[in-house]
Design a protein around this motif. Structure first.
Motif, PDB file in Angstrom:
ATOM      1  N   SER A 178       4.689  -5.256   5.369  1.00  0.00           N
ATOM      2  CA  SER A 178       3.260  -5.297   5.039  1.00  0.00           C
ATOM      3  C   SER A 178       2.496  -4.687   6.201  1.00  0.00           C
ATOM      4  O   SER A 178       3.072  -4.389   7.252  1.00  0.00           O
ATOM      5  CB  SER A 178       2.782  -6.731   4.804  1.00  0.00           C
ATOM      6  N   CYS A 179       1.205  -4.472   5.995  1.00  0.00           N
ATOM      7  CA  CYS A 179       0.353  -3.997   7.084  1.00  0.00           C
ATOM      8  C   CYS A 179      -1.040  -4.583   6.884  1.00  0.00           C
ATOM      9  O   CYS A 179      -1.276  -5.305   5.910  1.00  0.00           O
ATOM     10  CB  CYS A 179       0.313  -2.467   7.117  1.00  0.00           C
ATOM     11  N   CYS A 189       3.107   1.648   3.211  1.00  0.00           N
ATOM     12  CA  CYS A 189       4.207   0.680   3.255  1.00  0.00           C
ATOM     13  C   CYS A 189       5.283   1.048   2.229  1.00  0.00           C
ATOM     14  O   CYS A 189       6.478   0.949   2.501  1.00  0.00           O
ATOM     15  CB  CYS A 189       3.703  -0.733   3.015  1.00  0.00           C
ATOM     16  N   CYS A 197      -2.501  -4.190   3.386  1.00  0.00           N
ATOM     17  CA  CYS A 197      -1.947  -4.779   2.163  1.00  0.00           C
ATOM     18  C   CYS A 197      -1.356  -6.173   2.350  1.00  0.00           C
ATOM     19  O   CYS A 197      -0.987  -6.817   1.384  1.00  0.00           O
ATOM     20  CB  CYS A 197      -0.898  -3.841   1.575  1.00  0.00           C
ATOM     21  N   CYS A 203       0.860  -1.181   0.000  1.00  0.00           N
ATOM     22  CA  CYS A 203       0.000   0.000   0.000  1.00  0.00           C
ATOM     23  C   CYS A 203       0.905   1.244   0.000  1.00  0.00           C
ATOM     24  O   CYS A 203       2.127   1.124   0.117  1.00  0.00           O
ATOM     25  CB  CYS A 203      -0.912   0.003   1.223  1.00  0.00           C
TER      26      CYS A 203
HETATM   27 ZN   LIG Z   1       0.654  -1.726   3.825  1.00  0.00          ZN
END
Ligand SMILES: [Zn+2]
Ligand SMILES: [Zn+2]
Ligand SMILES: [Zn+2]
Length: 752
Positions: A171-172, A153, A175, A150
């Motif tokens: 990542s988060c 990120c 995403c 995303c």
């Molecule tokens: Zn992310």
């Protein structure tokens, strides 16, 4: 180890902090080159921080400093990625690393944008080996490539000051991978918070398969015996111990004794399972490790595991590798749902693919040193360095049980993760696949394949086939020779030593079943000097499952009332009286295979003392005997040695005749002592004959704390030094490295 662990971002940060300009880049030989330009004091302090404040996983073998006379023209400090595009010759693939403290803090901070995000990682932590499809290690070559970054990120990934600069696993929740809780058929449960629900279900006694880093675990309450019993029944798993996962060290100390070295191992980045002594306050279910004095404990190493334990009422869970029968650990969602639906109630799965399965490592502390039972997740595939460079790349397949194979090239030997017992087709196929994958990753083309001397092992057949298919040279190495050679590799020895190799059974030079051996070995050459009495194994393999058969074979000629004794134990033979009659007939005929195995003697003593009549997992009788002996005292049975053979009939006969005279635990301890002192004495004699000062101890018996302690005392009493293995498993899991080394030395020898 400086690649793939957030090393370049670290260098960038400490350079920019000091206004230094220049660059850092990965080189083909797995080293890193750094050029810095600027104020002299800043450079000194830069080097100082480079050495003293390195990322937790970085390991330096050497730091070479050079002054560049011609002043390069740098305007800023940069990370040069160009050489990353080329191949590597001596690559180091980083192992999987537990979640770091910074990432854990974020996970637990409600205000952080990664709050409660189970896949949180940074440049310094997270999975590596298990998600790499090929090298170089990069976002597009790992299974995180399925997830597009995303915007947030992306900006962290590109920001040199961020902890996630260049972090390939970044990542988060927006995403990255996601968790999903399903029922036992794989049908998703309607919930926005699968973790809290999983925790609640576990608290209620559910059995849940949880996908982790290197495969699935099966988890259930560690307190509720009912759940554990149900799991044992579902899994058809007799008494083999389960490991547990405890929230932290403090919780672990409520049921087990943890010394400083054990604490270091538990909290290390590799997060292995550590075998700990149960404390007097032990309150977890007795069904976790029935009748054993120890329990395997690990601390959480992923965000998912931390969040789960944070949400749980109890702070310890049973956490066992999820496999079907003796097949390898399951790594794929579909396979898990397919094979485990009758074993578990729910699945907590995620959508990040695991490329390479990898079981948890298992280690114990023996004589104040770590002793690997299984060297796997967190350690593999970090190489071990060898003394002389290897002329031809070698693939060594190991033996059959607890298998791990090795690939040797240049000055490095790479041990694979734990494959398991290669006795069935699934494990055999997994072995073949994994060999192919690791050869591909390391970009090494073997020219030699090595295996055990045993003619009919799966691995021997595979070695034959591979040699034939690829036109590789084929070599076999005797089992105990390989054990001692693995010790020689790890200690980088260049001289002859006396090796004591004690284990279950290995194929001897004479075709016999060896396992209590004293050898003279310089790595390449190996000579059998002494051993235990060769005892009858009545019924062959059956004797390993019903150790009273060993007792019968050993005592047949000396104990007059043996038959009465056997008939009074008729219940311990599956076919009762008939079986005893047949067994006695076999002994009388003399047509019984013989073994000098130490393991079988421990088994026999274990049965004689009533500790174990029926083996339900490998090593069980000996482990139960060790647990009984833990508080015993030595009654000093004098070792009887003739012609470098330690008399084990004498030992069994003594215990048989005195079993009602002494305390069981003292007899159990004394049996350990008799064998350790006896073999120590033979080894000392060999050392005197050859003018050698060093004794090495390898083989599965090296996991036995009492045996090792007494042997060490005996060897020191003789003015000699005992070497143990602290990096390579002394059991069969470490044997491939020894095989590779023997092959390497024989190639060197042929070229001279
Ligand atoms: Zn992310
Ligand atoms: Zn981290
Ligand atoms: Zn062995």
């Amino acid at each position: 180890m400086v690649q793939g662990i957030g090393f370049r971002p670290f260098v960038y940060r400490i350079a920019v902090k000091r206004n230094l300009v220049g660059n850092v880049r990965n080189l083909r030989d797995s080293s890193v080159e750094i050029i810095v330009q600027g104020d002299e004091n800043s450079i000194y302090s830069f080097v100082d921080e480079l050495i003293n404040n390195k990322p937790p996983l970085a390991l330096y073998e050497d730091i070479i400093k050079k002054e560049i006379k011609k002043e390069p023209n740098f305007t800023k400090f940069s990370i040069d990625r160009s050489s990353y595009e080329q191949g590597f010759s001596n690559i180091i693939i980083p192992p999987d690393i537990c979640i770091c403290n910074e990432c854990l803090k974020e996970l637990r901070s409600p205000k952080n944008n990664r709050y409660a995000y189970p896949f949180n990682s940074c440049a310094e932590c997270g999975p590596r080996y298990t998600i790499i499809k090929e090298l170089p290690y990069d976002r597009r070559t790992i299974t995180m490539s399925d997830f597009d970054l995303c915007n947030r990120c992306t900006s962290e990934y590109c920001d040199p000051i961020s902890r996630r600069f260049n972090a390939q696993t970044i990542s988060c929740a927006n995403c990255g991978p996601e968790l999903q809780l399903t029922d036992n058929k794989g049908v998703p449960l309607p919930t926005n918070d699968p973790l809290s629900l999983t925790a609640r279900l576990l608290d209620e006694g559910a059995i849940i398969a949880i996908k982790g880093i290197g495969g699935f675990h099966i988890s259930t309450s560690a307190i509720k015996s009912q759940s554990i019993e149900r799991l044992r029944n579902n899994k058809r798993r007799g008494k083999k111990p389960f490991a547990v996962m405890s929230k932290n060290i403090e919780t672990t100390r409520t049921f087990a004794i943890v010394d400083i070295m054990e604490e270091d191992l538990l909290t290390s980045h590799a997060r292995p399972i550590v075998l700990l002594a149960k404390s007097d306050q032990y309150y977890l279910s007795p069904l976790i490790s029935p009748n054993l004095c120890n329990i395997g404990v690990m601390l959480p190493y992923t965000g998912t595991q931390y969040l789960l334990l944070d949400n749980l009422a109890d702070s310890t869970l049973v956490m066992t590798s999820a496999n079907y029968n003796s097949e390898p650990i399951i790594k794929d969602n579909e396979v898990a749902i397919n094979k485990l639906s009758k074993i578990v109630d729910y699945f907590l799965i995620h959508n990040r693919e695991i490329v390479t399965r990898c079981d948890d490592s298992v280690v114990k502390v023996n004589l104040e040193k770590p002793c690997f039972i299984r060297r796997s997740r967190g350690y593999v595939p970090s190489p071990i360095q060898i003394r002389k460079s290897c002329m031809k790349p070698i693939l060594a397949l190991g033996a059959e049980l607890n298998l791990a194979f090795s690939i040797m090239a240049g000055n490095s030997v790479y041990m694979s993760h734990h494959i398991g017992d290669v006795e069935g087709v699934e494990a055999y196929l997994s072995l073949k696949d994994t060999i192919g994958h690791l050869i591909h990753l390391l970009n090494i083309n073997p020219e030699v394949v090595v295996c055990d001397l045993h003619p009919s092992m799966y691995t021997t057949r595979l070695a034959y086939m591979m040699a034939d298919e690829h036109k590789w040279s084929f070599m076999q190495v005797q089992h105990h020779h390989a054990h001692i050679a693995s010790l020689i590799v790890e200690h980088k020895l260049d001289e002859q030593i006396i090796g004591i190799a004690c284990d279950g059974i290995g194929h001897g030079y004479d075709g016999g079943a060896w396992g209590g051996e004293v050898m003279i070995c310089d790595g390449y050459h190996n000579e059998r000097f002494g051993h235990l009495t060769e005892q009858p194994m009545v019924g062959g393999d059956l004797a390993t499952f019903y150790p009273l058969r060993m007792v019968a074979g050993i005592l047949y000629r000396c104990a007059e009332d043996l038959q009465d004794y056997l008939y009074s134990n008729t219940d311990q033979f599956p076919s009762g009286k008939k079986e005893i009659e047949l067994m006695l007939e076999q002994i009388r005929s003399g047509k019984v295979p013989l073994t000098s195995s130490t393991g079988r003697i421990f088994d026999a003593v274990s049965a004689l003392l009533g500790a174990c009549y029926n083996r339900s997992y490998e090593g069980e009788p000996a482990m139960l005997l060790e647990s009984i002996a833990a508080n015993g005292e030595d009654i000093n049975i004098m070792p009887q040695i003739k012609d470098e053979i330690l008399d084990t009939t004498f030992l069994l006969d003594f215990i048989y005749n005195n079993r009602n005279k002494f305390r069981i635990k003292d007899l159990a301890y004394s049996a350990h002592s008799y064998l350790a002192r006896g073999l120590g004495e033979i080894a000392a004699h060999a050392a005197t004959c050859k003018g050698i000062k060093t004794i090495g101890f390898s083989g599965g018996v090296a996991y036995n704390k009492i045996f090792t302690k007494v042997l060490d005392e005996e060897i020191r009493r003789q003015g000699l030094k005992l070497l143990l293995q602290t990096r390579v498993p002394p059991g069969d899991g470490g044997i491939s490295i020894g095989q590779a080394y023997v092959a390497h030395l024989s190639i060197l020898d042929m070229s001279n």
